[in-house]
Design a protein around this motif. Structure first.
Motif, PDB file in Angstrom:
ATOM      1  N   ALA A  65       0.205   6.011  -6.726  1.00 36.80           N
ATOM      2  CA  ALA A  65       1.273   5.011  -6.739  1.00 36.80           C
ATOM      3  C   ALA A  65       2.406   5.413  -5.803  1.00 36.80           C
ATOM      4  O   ALA A  65       2.970   4.563  -5.091  1.00 36.80           O
ATOM      5  N   ALA A  68       1.301   4.824  -2.326  1.00 36.04           N
ATOM      6  CA  ALA A  68       1.274   3.382  -2.065  1.00 36.04           C
ATOM      7  C   ALA A  68       2.674   2.874  -1.729  1.00 36.04           C
ATOM      8  O   ALA A  68       2.848   2.055  -0.808  1.00 36.04           O
ATOM      9  N   LEU A  69       3.692   3.345  -2.429  1.00 34.77           N
ATOM     10  CA  LEU A  69       5.071   2.972  -2.122  1.00 34.77           C
ATOM     11  C   LEU A  69       5.477   3.485  -0.743  1.00 34.77           C
ATOM     12  O   LEU A  69       6.230   2.813  -0.014  1.00 34.77           O
ATOM     13  N   LEU A  72       4.048   1.076   1.729  1.00 31.91           N
ATOM     14  CA  LEU A  72       4.802  -0.177   1.728  1.00 31.91           C
ATOM     15  C   LEU A  72       6.141  -0.011   2.442  1.00 31.91           C
ATOM     16  O   LEU A  72       6.647  -0.965   3.055  1.00 31.91           O
ATOM     17  N   GLY A  84       2.872  -6.327   2.176  1.00 36.53           N
ATOM     18  CA  GLY A  84       3.638  -6.221   0.935  1.00 36.53           C
ATOM     19  C   GLY A  84       2.807  -6.152  -0.320  1.00 36.53           C
ATOM     20  O   GLY A  84       3.360  -6.181  -1.435  1.00 36.53           O
ATOM     21  N   SER A  85       1.491  -6.040  -0.219  1.00 31.01           N
ATOM     22  CA  SER A  85       0.619  -5.989  -1.403  1.00 31.01           C
ATOM     23  C   SER A  85       0.542  -4.555  -1.931  1.00 31.01           C
ATOM     24  O   SER A  85       0.014  -3.662  -1.243  1.00 31.01           O
ATOM     25  N   PHE A  86       1.057  -4.347  -3.140  1.00 28.80           N
ATOM     26  CA  PHE A  86       1.005  -3.008  -3.735  1.00 28.80           C
ATOM     27  C   PHE A  86      -0.432  -2.615  -4.079  1.00 28.80           C
ATOM     28  O   PHE A  86      -0.818  -1.444  -3.925  1.00 28.80           O
ATOM     29  N   SER A  87      -1.224  -3.574  -4.540  1.00 24.64           N
ATOM     30  CA  SER A  87      -2.602  -3.246  -4.918  1.00 24.64           C
ATOM     31  C   SER A  87      -3.415  -2.793  -3.709  1.00 24.64           C
ATOM     32  O   SER A  87      -4.192  -1.825  -3.788  1.00 24.64           O
ATOM     33  N   ALA A  89      -2.216  -1.385  -0.977  1.00 31.00           N
ATOM     34  CA  ALA A  89      -1.708  -0.065  -0.603  1.00 31.00           C
ATOM     35  C   ALA A  89      -2.189   1.002  -1.583  1.00 31.00           C
ATOM     36  O   ALA A  89      -2.525   2.127  -1.178  1.00 31.00           O
ATOM     37  N   PHE A  90      -2.251   0.647  -2.859  1.00 34.03           N
ATOM     38  CA  PHE A  90      -2.697   1.617  -3.868  1.00 34.03           C
ATOM     39  C   PHE A  90      -4.161   1.989  -3.647  1.00 34.03           C
ATOM     40  O   PHE A  90      -4.524   3.175  -3.656  1.00 34.03           O
ATOM     41  N   SER A  93      -4.671   4.105  -0.735  1.00 36.53           N
ATOM     42  CA  SER A  93      -4.308   5.483  -1.061  1.00 36.53           C
ATOM     43  C   SER A  93      -5.442   6.185  -1.800  1.00 36.53           C
ATOM     44  O   SER A  93      -5.730   7.363  -1.548  1.00 36.53           O
TER      45      SER A  93
END
Length: 299
Positions: A65, A68-69, A72, A84-87, A89-90, A93
């Motif tokens: 996490a 991922a940040l 972003l 801008g999708s956190f999922s 990026a996660f 990672s």
């Protein structure tokens, strides 16, 4: 005649014992700065398997996490990921940390390549540490020794004797097994100072070359015994703790193993004897009934 120290009677039944019923130390430490989290290696070796898996899983999720940040924060720096999708990026990672590299998503900027390099190094170090911890937990020698829930005091060859049972729960042998029993109790010195004293208790047989099935440990209560002169009533009033330790060589892994158990005054049965658990089968084989392993009967 040697003068015995005065015993400190404990009339408060709510007073905590030196060891709790789960055999852990039941002592509140004041003024100590030690914390389990300051010694994470020892913590991860001693916690239960569910807690160990939970801690590793939490670390894995939190680490991914955070990375991922970081991705972003670099804007649209991952190819084929939704901006801008956190999922996205996660999971990118996760692929990077595990060195999977499916190829659908990959870094597209210099910033993303720097973060990927840092995460790859962190993933290698994390994998090495997790593998080492798993190996250390699996390779740590352990013993599966069953101790009777109670101890009994009964005559043996005309001498009052403290007895309890132990059994090897594995289908192998413990070589050069040695049993030690120590008594802990509160006493008051001649100067009036209360203290906790240790006494080594002499056993009729403290060693055995092979511990495969069961073992009845006996301590004669003679003039040299710290239990000499005590009655069932005085024994119940004493903050007494019997600490039992077993050491031996496991023949399967050829490593030294140990087991421990403790009895408090409430676990000792006076004028009782353990039930016989051995019997002979019709075909001549010897049978052991572990369902009565903890049972005692009046003398």
């Amino acid at each position: 005649m040697k003068r015995r120290p005065k015993l400190l009677r404990i009339f408060n039944r709510d007073r905590p014992l030196t060891r709790s019923r789960d055999r852990s130390l039941n002592v509140i430490r004041k003024g100590s700065s030690h914390s389990h989290w300051r010694d994470p290696y020892h913590l991860l070796l001693t916690v239960s398997w569910p807690k160990f898996i939970a801690i590793i899983s939490l670390y894995y999720v939190v680490a991914n996490a955070l990375f991922a940040l970081a991705y972003l924060a670099g804007g649209d720096c991952i190819e084929n990921a939704h901006p801008g999708s956190f999922s996205d990026a996660f999971f990118f990672s996760v692929q990077t940390m595990a060195s999977i590299g499916y190829g659908a998503m990959y870094p597209r900027t210099y910033y993303a390549n720097v973060v990927v390099s840092i995460e790859a190094l962190a993933g290698l170090m994390g994998l090495a540490m997790a593998t080492g911890l798993m190996f250390a937990r699996f390779s740590r020698p352990t013993a599966r020794v069953l101790f009777s829930r109670v101890a009994a005091i009964a005559p043996h060859n005309g001498v009052p004797t403290l007895m309890f049972r132990a059994a090897n729960e594995r289908h192998n042998q413990i070589l050069s097994a040695e049993m030690r029993v120590s008594l802990l109790r509160d006493e008051v010195t001649a100067e009036g100072q209360a203290m906790r004293r240790f006494y080594d208790m002499k056993l009729l047989r403290s060693k055995t070359p092979i511990f495969a099935l069961t073992w009845t440990i006996m301590h004669p209560i003679d003039e040299m015994s710290p239990l000499y002169g005590l009655t069932a009533e005085s024994l119940a009033e004493t903050n007494l703790d019997l600490v039992v330790t077993l050491t031996g060589l496991d023949e399967t892994v050829s490593q030294t193993i140990h087991a421990r158990h403790n009895f408090v005054a409430q676990d000792i049965r006076w004028n009782m004897r353990f039930v016989d658990i051995f019997s002979r089968m019709p075909e001549g084989k010897l049978a052991i009934d572990y369902t009565h392993f903890h049972d005692v009967t009046p003398v």
